[in-house]
Design a protein around this motif. Structure first.
Motif, short mmCIF file in Angstrom:
data_model
loop_
_atom_site.label_atom_id
_atom_site.label_comp_id
_atom_site.label_asym_id
_atom_site.label_seq_id
_atom_site.Cartn_x
_atom_site.Cartn_y
_atom_site.Cartn_z
N MET A 152 0.83 -1.20 0.00
CA MET A 152 0.00 0.00 0.00
C MET A 152 0.87 1.25 0.00
O MET A 152 1.85 1.33 0.73
CB MET A 152 -0.89 -0.02 1.24
N SER A 153 0.48 2.22 -0.83
CA SER A 153 1.26 3.45 -0.94
C SER A 153 0.45 4.65 -0.49
O SER A 153 -0.78 4.60 -0.43
CB SER A 153 1.71 3.67 -2.39
N TYR A 154 1.18 5.69 -0.18
CA TYR A 154 0.55 6.93 0.28
C TYR A 154 0.92 8.07 -0.66
O TYR A 154 2.00 8.10 -1.24
CB TYR A 154 1.02 7.25 1.70
N TRP A 155 0.02 9.05 -0.76
CA TRP A 155 0.16 10.13 -1.72
C TRP A 155 -0.32 11.44 -1.14
O TRP A 155 -0.97 11.46 -0.08
CB TRP A 155 -0.67 9.81 -2.98
N LEU A 156 -0.04 12.50 -1.87
CA LEU A 156 -0.64 13.79 -1.55
C LEU A 156 -1.16 14.38 -2.86
O LEU A 156 -0.45 14.37 -3.87
CB LEU A 156 0.38 14.73 -0.90
N MET A 157 -2.40 14.83 -2.81
CA MET A 157 -3.03 15.37 -4.02
C MET A 157 -3.52 16.78 -3.76
O MET A 157 -4.26 17.04 -2.80
CB MET A 157 -4.18 14.45 -4.44
N LYS A 158 -3.10 17.68 -4.66
CA LYS A 158 -3.45 19.09 -4.48
C LYS A 158 -4.71 19.44 -5.26
O LYS A 158 -4.92 18.95 -6.36
CB LYS A 158 -2.33 19.98 -5.05
N SER A 159 -5.46 20.35 -4.67
CA SER A 159 -6.60 20.92 -5.38
C SER A 159 -6.83 22.34 -4.88
O SER A 159 -6.53 22.64 -3.72
CB SER A 159 -7.84 20.07 -5.14
N GLU A 160 -7.33 23.16 -5.76
CA GLU A 160 -7.64 24.53 -5.33
C GLU A 160 -9.06 24.53 -4.78
O GLU A 160 -10.00 24.19 -5.50
CB GLU A 160 -7.50 25.49 -6.51
N PRO A 161 -9.22 24.92 -3.52
CA PRO A 161 -10.53 24.83 -2.87
C PRO A 161 -11.62 25.64 -3.58
O PRO A 161 -12.80 25.30 -3.49
CB PRO A 161 -10.27 25.35 -1.45
N GLU A 162 -11.23 26.70 -4.27
CA GLU A 162 -12.25 27.49 -4.97
C GLU A 162 -12.79 26.73 -6.17
O GLU A 162 -13.92 26.95 -6.60
CB GLU A 162 -11.68 28.84 -5.41
N THR A 163 -11.96 25.85 -6.73
CA THR A 163 -12.38 25.04 -7.87
C THR A 163 -13.04 23.75 -7.38
O THR A 163 -14.17 23.44 -7.73
CB THR A 163 -11.17 24.70 -8.76
N PHE A 164 -12.29 23.01 -6.59
CA PHE A 164 -12.83 21.77 -6.02
C PHE A 164 -12.13 21.48 -4.70
O PHE A 164 -11.00 20.99 -4.68
CB PHE A 164 -12.67 20.59 -7.00
N GLY A 165 -12.77 21.83 -3.61
CA GLY A 165 -12.19 21.62 -2.29
C GLY A 165 -12.80 20.41 -1.61
O GLY A 165 -13.68 19.74 -2.17
N ILE A 166 -12.36 20.16 -0.41
CA ILE A 166 -12.82 18.98 0.31
C ILE A 166 -14.32 19.07 0.62
O ILE A 166 -15.01 18.05 0.72
CB ILE A 166 -11.99 18.75 1.59
N ASP A 167 -14.82 20.29 0.75
CA ASP A 167 -16.26 20.44 1.01
C ASP A 167 -17.10 20.04 -0.19
O ASP A 167 -18.20 19.51 -0.04
CB ASP A 167 -16.57 21.89 1.42
N HIS A 168 -16.57 20.29 -1.39
CA HIS A 168 -17.27 19.83 -2.59
C HIS A 168 -17.39 18.30 -2.57
O HIS A 168 -18.45 17.75 -2.83
CB HIS A 168 -16.52 20.26 -3.85
N LEU A 169 -16.28 17.67 -2.25
CA LEU A 169 -16.26 16.21 -2.21
C LEU A 169 -17.20 15.69 -1.13
O LEU A 169 -17.94 14.72 -1.33
CB LEU A 169 -14.82 15.72 -1.96
N ASP A 170 -17.19 16.35 0.01
CA ASP A 170 -17.99 15.92 1.16
C ASP A 170 -19.49 15.98 0.85
O ASP A 170 -20.28 15.24 1.42
CB ASP A 170 -17.65 16.80 2.37
N LYS A 171 -19.84 16.88 -0.06
CA LYS A 171 -21.26 17.06 -0.36
C LYS A 171 -21.78 16.09 -1.42
O LYS A 171 -22.99 15.99 -1.64
CB LYS A 171 -21.52 18.50 -0.81
N LEU A 172 -20.90 15.40 -2.09
CA LEU A 172 -21.34 14.42 -3.09
C LEU A 172 -22.00 13.25 -2.38
O LEU A 172 -21.55 12.84 -1.30
CB LEU A 172 -20.15 13.93 -3.92
N PRO A 173 -23.07 12.69 -2.97
CA PRO A 173 -23.83 11.63 -2.31
C PRO A 173 -22.98 10.44 -1.88
O PRO A 173 -23.14 9.95 -0.76
CB PRO A 173 -24.85 11.22 -3.38
N ASN A 174 -22.06 9.98 -2.75
CA ASN A 174 -21.24 8.84 -2.36
C ASN A 174 -19.82 9.25 -1.97
O ASN A 174 -18.98 8.40 -1.67
CB ASN A 174 -21.19 7.79 -3.49
N LYS A 175 -19.58 10.55 -2.01
CA LYS A 175 -18.26 11.12 -1.66
C LYS A 175 -17.13 10.53 -2.49
O LYS A 175 -16.01 10.36 -2.01
CB LYS A 175 -17.99 10.94 -0.15
N ILE A 176 -17.46 10.24 -3.76
CA ILE A 176 -16.45 9.73 -4.69
C ILE A 176 -16.35 10.70 -5.86
O ILE A 176 -17.37 11.19 -6.35
CB ILE A 176 -16.83 8.33 -5.21
#
Length: 140
Positions: free
Chosen positions: A1-25
């Motif tokens: 198993m490997s670990y990573w870091l993935m960047k995103s600009e919150p104004e475009t797509f932040g963690i709250d956007h992901l959290d609000k998706l029905p399946n969070k995928i």
DNA sequence: GCCAACGTTGGC
DNA sequence: GCCAACGTTGGC
């Protein structure tokens, strides 16, 4: 198993956007750098990644996602696909962001790719030791 | 294959 | 908005 870091600009797509998706995928698409793409392609189901907010007021790690689908070609590409994405699922959204400033204070993380001068890759590998150091911060 | 010019990223 | 660092492009 490997670990990573993935960047995103919150104004475009932040963690709250992901959290609000029905399946969070979400598909992690739009990566247009060959090195980062190669990292995407080497990801395995079950790998985990820090969700990092960049180009914003308080840059830092905001949560953890897990790879639920390995690399596949992005849609709407003509001819041989050049760009790939993976699907990630939100595992944990932190109650407090671990800021870039916090990370820089941790000397165990001096060699972390994201903290190296001039690093701009949107997908980077995270050493297991670094992953543990950061996880320990969360437990506090 | 070299390298100047340009574009992008991202912290500050 | 500035600028350092890096990637890409394209003429030669």
């Amino acid at each position: 198993m490997s670990y990573w870091l993935m960047k995103s600009e919150p104004e475009t797509f932040g963690i709250d956007h992901l959290d609000k998706l029905p399946n969070k995928i979400t598909p992690w698409d739009g990566v247009r750098n060959y090195q980062a793409r190669n990292y995407l392609k080497s990801m395995k189901k079950g790998d985990q990644a820090f969700f990092y907010h960049s180009s914003c007021k308080i840059p830092g790690i905001t949560g953890i996602v897990e790879v639920v689908r390995e690399a596949y070609p992005e849609k709407n590409q003509l001819g041989t696909p050049s760009w790939f994405c993976v699907d990630v699922k939100l595992i944990q959204k932190f109650s407090h962001i671990i800021t870039l400033t916090d990370l820089r204070k941790m000397h165990d993380l001096d060699d972390m790719v994201i903290l190296r001068k001039g690093n701009r890759l949107s997908v980077t590998p995270v050493d297991i030791k670094e992953w543990k150091v950061i996880s320990r911060l969360l437990a506090q």
